[in-house]
Design an enzyme around this catalytic site. Sequence first.
Site, PDB file in Angstrom:
ATOM      1  N   GLY A 207      41.370 -33.436-117.743  1.00 48.03           N
ATOM      2  CA  GLY A 207      40.721 -32.576-118.826  1.00 48.03           C
ATOM      3  C   GLY A 207      39.911 -31.347-118.412  1.00 48.03           C
TER       4      GLY A 207
ATOM      5  N   GLY B 183      36.728 -30.765-119.438  1.00 51.86           N
ATOM      6  CA  GLY B 183      35.338 -30.781-120.058  1.00 51.86           C
ATOM      7  C   GLY B 183      34.265 -30.423-118.899  1.00 51.86           C
ATOM      8  N   ALA B 184      33.044 -30.077-119.381  1.00 51.58           N
ATOM      9  CA  ALA B 184      32.005 -29.440-118.550  1.00 51.58           C
ATOM     10  C   ALA B 184      31.633 -30.132-117.230  1.00 51.58           C
ATOM     11  CB  ALA B 184      30.806 -29.303-119.414  1.00 51.58           C
TER      12      ALA B 184
ATOM     13  N   GLY C 135      33.996 -31.990-115.572  1.00 55.01           N
ATOM     14  CA  GLY C 135      35.171 -32.305-114.761  1.00 55.01           C
ATOM     15  C   GLY C 135      35.382 -30.876-114.300  1.00 55.01           C
TER      16      GLY C 135
ATOM     17  N   ASN D 155      29.310 -41.549-119.938  1.00 55.44           N
ATOM     18  CA  ASN D 155      27.916 -41.778-120.552  1.00 55.44           C
ATOM     19  C   ASN D 155      28.424 -43.300-121.023  1.00 55.44           C
ATOM     20  OD1 ASN D 155      26.180 -39.939-119.701  1.00 55.44           O
ATOM     21  ND2 ASN D 155      26.367 -38.649-121.393  1.00 55.44           N
TER      22      ASN D 155
ATOM     23  N   LYS E   1      20.920 -45.639-116.591  1.00 53.37           N
ATOM     24  CA  LYS E   1      21.462 -44.195-117.113  1.00 53.37           C
ATOM     25  C   LYS E   1      21.515 -44.702-118.583  1.00 53.37           C
ATOM     26  CE  LYS E   1      23.168 -40.187-117.083  1.00 53.37           C
ATOM     27  NZ  LYS E   1      24.450 -39.928-117.393  1.00 53.37           N
TER      28      LYS E   1
ATOM     29  N   ASN F  44      19.997 -38.250-125.425  1.00 48.00           N
ATOM     30  CA  ASN F  44      21.098 -37.750-126.047  1.00 48.00           C
ATOM     31  C   ASN F  44      21.075 -37.690-127.688  1.00 48.00           C
ATOM     32  OD1 ASN F  44      21.754 -38.107-123.450  1.00 48.00           O
ATOM     33  ND2 ASN F  44      23.980 -38.235-123.861  1.00 48.00           N
TER      34      ASN F  44
ATOM     35  N   ASN G 136      16.844 -30.568-123.403  1.00 45.34           N
ATOM     36  CA  ASN G 136      16.541 -31.946-123.073  1.00 45.34           C
ATOM     37  C   ASN G 136      14.647 -31.753-122.806  1.00 45.34           C
ATOM     38  OD1 ASN G 136      19.031 -32.447-122.917  1.00 45.34           O
ATOM     39  ND2 ASN G 136      19.027 -33.016-120.608  1.00 45.34           N
TER      40      ASN G 136
HETATM   41  O1  KPL Z   1      23.700 -37.568-119.101  1.00 49.80           O
HETATM   42  C1  KPL Z   1      23.168 -36.406-119.817  1.00 49.80           C
HETATM   43  C2  KPL Z   1      23.922 -35.861-120.826  1.00 49.80           C
HETATM   44  O2  KPL Z   1      23.517 -34.948-121.504  1.00 49.80           O
HETATM   45  O3  KPL Z   1      24.935 -36.597-121.282  1.00 49.80           O
HETATM   46  C3  KPL Z   1      21.979 -36.005-119.294  1.00 49.80           C
HETATM   47  C4  KPL Z   1      21.443 -36.669-118.168  1.00 49.80           C
HETATM   48  C5  KPL Z   1      20.846 -36.290-120.649  1.00 49.80           C
HETATM   49  C6  KPL Z   1      21.755 -34.466-118.959  1.00 49.80           C
HETATM   50  O4  KPL Z   1      21.926 -33.645-119.847  1.00 49.80           O
END
Ligand code: KPL
Length: 306
Positions: free
Chosen positions: A16, A18-19, A21, A101, A187, A195, A205
């Site tokens: 892909g 994505g940022a 990657g 995530n 995490k 998020n 953030n």
């Molecule tokens: O994992 C992140 C995300 O944005 O999905 C963090 C650690 C919060 C960094 O922005």
Amino acid sequence: MAQPAPPQPLNWTVVGQGAIGLLAACRLSRHGTNVTLWLREQRTVNVQFVAANQQSSFVFSMPSKALNAVLVPVKSYAVISAVQQLKANLAADAQLVISHNGMPDLALLQAQLLPSQGLWFLTTTHGAVTSGTENQIRVEHTGGGQSVLAPVNAVARLYARQVEPAMHTALGPVQQVEDILPFLWHKLAVNAVINPLTAIHNCRNGELRQPHYRRQLEAIIAEVCSVATASGYPLDIAATNDTVRSVMEKTAQNYSSMQQDIYRKRQTEIDAISGFIVRQANKLGLNVPENMQLQQQILQLQQRYL
Ligand code: KPL
């Protein structure tokens, strides 16, 4: 006794655009590693990479032979179908590094692969943002983070000497551990706070460090810690508060991935983050009203365009 065949050199492919990657692909390329991109259709992608105020340009093309080392940094809801699509193109001894995530279903991922194919999971706190068009992308490394990497099956361990240094270049510094699950709970606590809140309040953030967020932050963290602990992964509330605060500090200028998803009207990973916590709490007979509310709020925002 026959010796096992020595591991083959790895040629990295990133799935892909994505940022995270593209961040990994650019960092590997900058280091002299040849990287290809796995995309839905045959094309090349030009990337302008900005990190620490330095710019570099890369051109990525699609792989032309069987894939033997693949980084799969796709969203949690897309990972199983991404692996299913890759399957026919994987070498018999391919190494797959999955990164997203939220909580993965490692058994389901493992079931997609041959016993001879290595499965890894990587969790990262790096932040990156993309802009531009599909074939001409700007990738900015907005938050220097770190990653934790673990082999998920036995065959992956045979390739540790090749996979670990490559991931260190791509998304390092990398801590290699035997069991990823305790780190994924850590995490999860970070993502459960940062998020949804940054997406709901449409902020960076670092904004969440403001005192008026404190009560809500602490309540979310206390709920995640109780679910983690009851699930067999003890999380200390004070230490988790410190971890969340330190990630907010280090990625203060960053927009979280969920903020970016809502802003760009894309599906979010809420189901694998707050949704997972709510489901797990239900199984354990625990109450998690704060996480439930965040899940509802994000679902409502998402429903406006999905
Ligand atoms: O994992 C992140 C995300 O944005 O999905 C963090 C650690 C919060 C960094 O922005």
